[in-house]
Design a protein around this motif. Structure first.
Motif, PDB file in Angstrom:
ATOM      1  N   GLY A  51       0.804  -0.786  -0.428  1.00  0.00           N
ATOM      2  CA  GLY A  51      -0.036  -0.324  -0.291  1.00  0.00           C
ATOM      3  C   GLY A  51       0.951   1.208  -0.014  1.00  0.00           C
ATOM      4  N   TYR A  60      -4.174   4.177   0.431  1.00  0.00           N
ATOM      5  CA  TYR A  60      -4.319   2.746  -0.569  1.00  0.00           C
ATOM      6  C   TYR A  60      -4.125   2.141  -0.303  1.00  0.00           C
ATOM      7  CZ  TYR A  60      -5.859   6.584  -3.349  1.00  0.00           C
ATOM      8  OH  TYR A  60      -7.354   7.556  -3.809  1.00  0.00           O
ATOM      9  N   TYR A  61      -4.340   0.631  -0.516  1.00  0.00           N
ATOM     10  CA  TYR A  61      -4.407  -0.971  -0.238  1.00  0.00           C
ATOM     11  C   TYR A  61      -4.208  -2.137  -1.069  1.00  0.00           C
ATOM     12  CZ  TYR A  61      -4.238   2.108   4.713  1.00  0.00           C
ATOM     13  OH  TYR A  61      -3.866   2.444   5.325  1.00  0.00           O
ATOM     14  N   ASN A  62      -2.930  -2.902  -0.912  1.00  0.00           N
ATOM     15  CA  ASN A  62      -3.837  -3.410  -1.983  1.00  0.00           C
ATOM     16  C   ASN A  62      -5.227  -4.455  -1.195  1.00  0.00           C
ATOM     17  OD1 ASN A  62      -2.892  -7.044  -2.501  1.00  0.00           O
ATOM     18  ND2 ASN A  62      -1.466  -7.027  -2.790  1.00  0.00           N
ATOM     19  N   PRO A  63      -6.530  -5.054  -2.469  1.00  0.00           N
ATOM     20  CA  PRO A  63      -7.133  -5.186  -1.997  1.00  0.00           C
ATOM     21  C   PRO A  63      -7.391  -6.819  -1.077  1.00  0.00           C
ATOM     22  CG  PRO A  63      -7.415  -4.965  -3.807  1.00  0.00           C
ATOM     23  CD  PRO A  63      -5.893  -4.797  -3.580  1.00  0.00           C
ATOM     24  N   LYS A  66      -5.617  -5.162   2.502  1.00  0.00           N
ATOM     25  CA  LYS A  66      -6.796  -4.299   3.166  1.00  0.00           C
ATOM     26  C   LYS A  66      -6.689  -4.270   4.448  1.00  0.00           C
ATOM     27  CE  LYS A  66     -10.311  -0.472   0.887  1.00  0.00           C
ATOM     28  NZ  LYS A  66     -10.672  -0.020   0.218  1.00  0.00           N
ATOM     29  N   SER A  67      -7.743  -5.175   5.205  1.00  0.00           N
ATOM     30  CA  SER A  67      -8.440  -5.158   6.087  1.00  0.00           C
ATOM     31  C   SER A  67      -7.326  -5.760   6.940  1.00  0.00           C
ATOM     32  CB  SER A  67      -9.423  -6.714   5.858  1.00  0.00           C
ATOM     33  OG  SER A  67      -8.474  -7.557   6.356  1.00  0.00           O
TER      34      SER A  67
ATOM     35  N   THR B  98      -4.711   1.772  -6.970  1.00  0.00           N
ATOM     36  CA  THR B  98      -3.376   0.956  -6.203  1.00  0.00           C
ATOM     37  C   THR B  98      -2.237   0.439  -7.090  1.00  0.00           C
ATOM     38  OG1 THR B  98      -4.269  -1.171  -7.254  1.00  0.00           O
ATOM     39  CG2 THR B  98      -4.776   0.338  -5.179  1.00  0.00           C
TER      40      THR B  98
END
Lengths: 119, 110
Positions: A51, A60-63, A66-67, B98
């Protein structure tokens, strides 16, 4: 010459939170409109983007992460940080911090720090 | 997001030229001119070699060049040298704001 240096715990127990800091020297983290990124590399494997935090403060984060991920900046200390919660052995990797240019390329990198998740 | 696709390995003799491909989608490689390439020697941090598809940072040899056609970007190394033996990764900005890396390519100088 800009330099980045990662620091933090090299050994984290499963289910705990991984915490790393990237100290920036040779320049201000607040100048130039740059963003700041975390990237990791499991042993023997490829690079994985974690991210970044924009100069505006947006993150912004890697999906896929993300959590569990939080990236923040401490401008008073000229550093930025990574927190990754609920870690498992799959999070064992060399973690790199990097500066991100306006073209989303990483032009300065830290040397990397190995974080092992093990009980 | 899925990693960009690169060949696992590419090899060449000294002096030859080699090309590494990096295939994505219209949501990443094909949609933006924000493709970069990194060189990584064993035990070292990655080094930026190409940014914005085809630009070289100061200090990077002009033997390295980048291009893009549709959803595929390419890195060409001309006049291959022993010191070019390393892993190479592409990266692209995505429509989700991203970043995504390629699967990586091991370059071997024969």
């Amino acid at each position: 010459q800009l330099q980045l240096q990662e620091s933090g715990s090299g050994l984290v127990k499963p289910s705990q939170t991984l915490s790393l800091t990237c100290a920036v020297s040779g320049g201000s983290i607040s100048s130039g409109g740059y963003s700041w990124s975390w990237i990791r590399q499991p042993p023997g494997k490829g690079l994985e983007w974690i991210g970044y935090i924009y100069h505006s403060g947006s993150t912004y984060y890697n999906p896929s992460l993300k959590s569990r991920v939080t990236i923040s900046v401490d401008r008073s200390k000229n550093q930025f940080s990574l927190k990754l919660s609920s870690v498992t052995a799959a999070d064992t990797a060399v973690y790199y911090c990097a500066r991100v240019n306006s073209g989303y390329d990483c032009d300065y990198w830290g040397q990397g720090t190995l974080v092992t998740v093990s009980s | 997001q899925s990693a960009l696709t690169q060949p696992a390995s590419v090899s060449g003799s000294p002096g030859q030229s080699i090309t590494i491909s990096c295939t994505g989608t219209s949501s990443d490689v094909g949609g933006y001119n924000y493709v970069s390439w990194y060189q990584q020697h064993p035990g070292k941090a990655p080094k930026l070699m190409i940014y914005d598809v085809s630009n070289r940072p100061s200090g990077v040899s002009n033997r390295f060049s980048g291009s893009k056609s549709g959803n595929t970007a390419s890195l060409t190394i001309s006049g291959l040298q022993a010191e070019d033996e390393a892993d190479y990764y592409c990266s692209s900005y995505t429509s989700s704001s991203t970043q995504v890396f390629g699967t990586g390519t091991k370059v071997t100088v024969l």
